[in-house]
Enzyme design. Structure first.
Site, PDB file in Angstrom:
ATOM      1  N   GLU A   1       0.824  -1.197   0.000  1.00 21.79           N
ATOM      2  CA  GLU A   1       0.000   0.000   0.000  1.00 21.79           C
ATOM      3  C   GLU A   1       0.869   1.263   0.000  1.00 21.79           C
ATOM      4  O   GLU A   1       0.557   2.249  -0.679  1.00 21.79           O
ATOM      5  CB  GLU A   1      -0.937  -0.016   1.200  1.00 21.79           C
ATOM      6  CG  GLU A   1      -1.987  -1.127   1.124  1.00 21.79           C
ATOM      7  CD  GLU A   1      -2.990  -1.071   2.261  1.00 21.79           C
ATOM      8  OE1 GLU A   1      -2.866  -0.163   3.112  1.00 21.79           O
ATOM      9  OE2 GLU A   1      -3.888  -1.924   2.306  1.00 21.79           O
TER      10      GLU A   1
ATOM     11  N   ASP B   1      -1.751  -8.058  19.042  1.00 22.60           N
ATOM     12  CA  ASP B   1      -0.383  -8.295  18.596  1.00 22.60           C
ATOM     13  C   ASP B   1       0.529  -8.810  19.689  1.00 22.60           C
ATOM     14  O   ASP B   1       1.560  -9.426  19.397  1.00 22.60           O
ATOM     15  CB  ASP B   1       0.217  -7.001  18.035  1.00 22.60           C
ATOM     16  CG  ASP B   1      -0.444  -6.568  16.736  1.00 22.60           C
ATOM     17  OD1 ASP B   1      -1.141  -7.395  16.136  1.00 22.60           O
ATOM     18  OD2 ASP B   1      -0.257  -5.412  16.327  1.00 22.60           O
TER      19      ASP B   1
END
Length: 347
Positions: free
Chosen positions: A83, A212
């Site tokens: 991206e 995470d």
């Protein structure tokens, strides 16, 4: 285990959701030369660096310096790297065409480098290959299977090839923040806390780890990915576990992750989306990506405003104000003539 200090806060249940940070694979000195993208501030810093490079290249007459200023290298071909490379390509083309008149676009280079053999390795091969083709169509040089061996403020060593660049952006590996060491828990290779089926820490049932900072492998062949949907679903689940315990329930089903799909956008009007049996790419994938992100906004008013802004920007290629606000510049010193005139006026 947790150590006690004067600032300790007592708890009945503790939920660790401290997230992750980028890993430079033991080369922490690279961090000062390769910014990361983890926050809005990081994004603004990178944007400002790009614009600053364009400004310097516009004024420079040194071809080697111009080439270094206009060479942008993104390390890591995961969703963030793909991206980022696509966004830089679109941004650079628009900025150079509209705002800068002296820069020769032949000096512009955008590289996406990846040590692995594929881009978007978590995606099916069909979508991964499409992403590479779409990036190359935007003018991005995609280098796969070539590890970075060194990064300095003047470029990178890619394999055995030195590439001069003043803009290297790190979008490669991540690792959990050191919460495992705080509580003396076992950790996976990426330093994430290995958790039980109910997201609690082994041997410390009143402590949970999600997102995470957790390595959840129960019922899966590999740990769950470090993406927002995993953290959100684990957060809701752990809240239910704590509520059930408060109510005296002891039998709690294990956490089950529901994969709603994975997406990556590639510049303007190109994206890939993997929804399991349904796979989208190109403009259709980009529409799906836009719709999903639009629906994640809080209320109807926000969605309407964003939709109108996106539509206007897409049809007109509009852009926001491009201001350099964070660059510290030295105060200009007066020339001798100015100094003399100031001195004379005082006398």
């Amino acid at each position: 285990m947790l150590t006690k200090t004067d600032d300790d806060l007592p708890y009945d249940y503790l939920v660790l959701a401290t997230g992750a940070d980028y890993s430079f694979f033991g080369n922490d000195e690279w961090a000062q030369h390769a910014p990361v993208l983890k926050s809005l501030e990081d994004a603004l810093t990178i944007r400002e660096k790009l614009l600053s490079n364009f400004e310097q290249a516009e004024r420079s007459k040194d071809i080697a310096q111009i080439q270094g200023l206009l060479t942008f290298i993104v390390v890591g071909a995961g969703p963030t790297g793909v991206e980022m490379a696509g966004a830089i390509a679109e941004f650079a083309k628009t900025a150079l065409t509209r705002d800068f008149k002296s820069i020769d676009t032949k000096h512009l280079r955008i590289l996406l480098v990846e040590a692995g053999s594929t881009a978007l390795s978590a995606f099916p091969e069909e979508l991964s290959s499409y992403a590479v083709r779409a990036l190359r169509a935007l003018g991005v040089e995609v280098h796969l299977g070539r590890p970075v061996k060194a990064i300095t403020d003047s470029g990178i060593l890619l394999g055995n090839t030195w590439i001069a660049s003043s803009s290297v952006i790190w979008c490669a590996g991540t690792q959990a923040r050191p919460a495992a060491t705080w509580i003396g828990a076992d950790a996976a290779r990426n330093k994430a806390i290995i958790v039980n089926a109910d997201c609690s820490v082994p041997g410390q049932p009143d402590i949970f780890a999600i997102g995470d900072v957790a390595s959840y492998q129960t019922g899966f062949n590999h740990p769950l990915p470090g993406i927002a949907p995993v953290a959100k679903q684990q957060g809701v689940y752990v809240a239910g576990v704590i509520l059930a315990r408060i109510r005296g329930k002891t039998s709690i089903p294990p956490f089950k992750y529901r994969n709603w799909g994975t997406m990556a956008v590639i510049g303007r009007s190109h994206a890939v989306a993997d929804f399991g049996k349904i796979r989208l790419k190109g403009f259709i994938g980009w529409l799906a990506w836009s719709l999903v992100h639009l629906m994640l906004l809080v209320d109807f008013r926000s969605r309407t405003s964003v939709y109108l802004n996106w539509s206007w920007a897409w049809f007109t290629r509009g852009r926001s104000a491009r201001l350099l606000t964070g660059v510290q510049r030295k105060k200009p010193q007066p020339t001798r003539a100015v100094y003399d005139s100031l001195t004379d006026s005082k006398n």
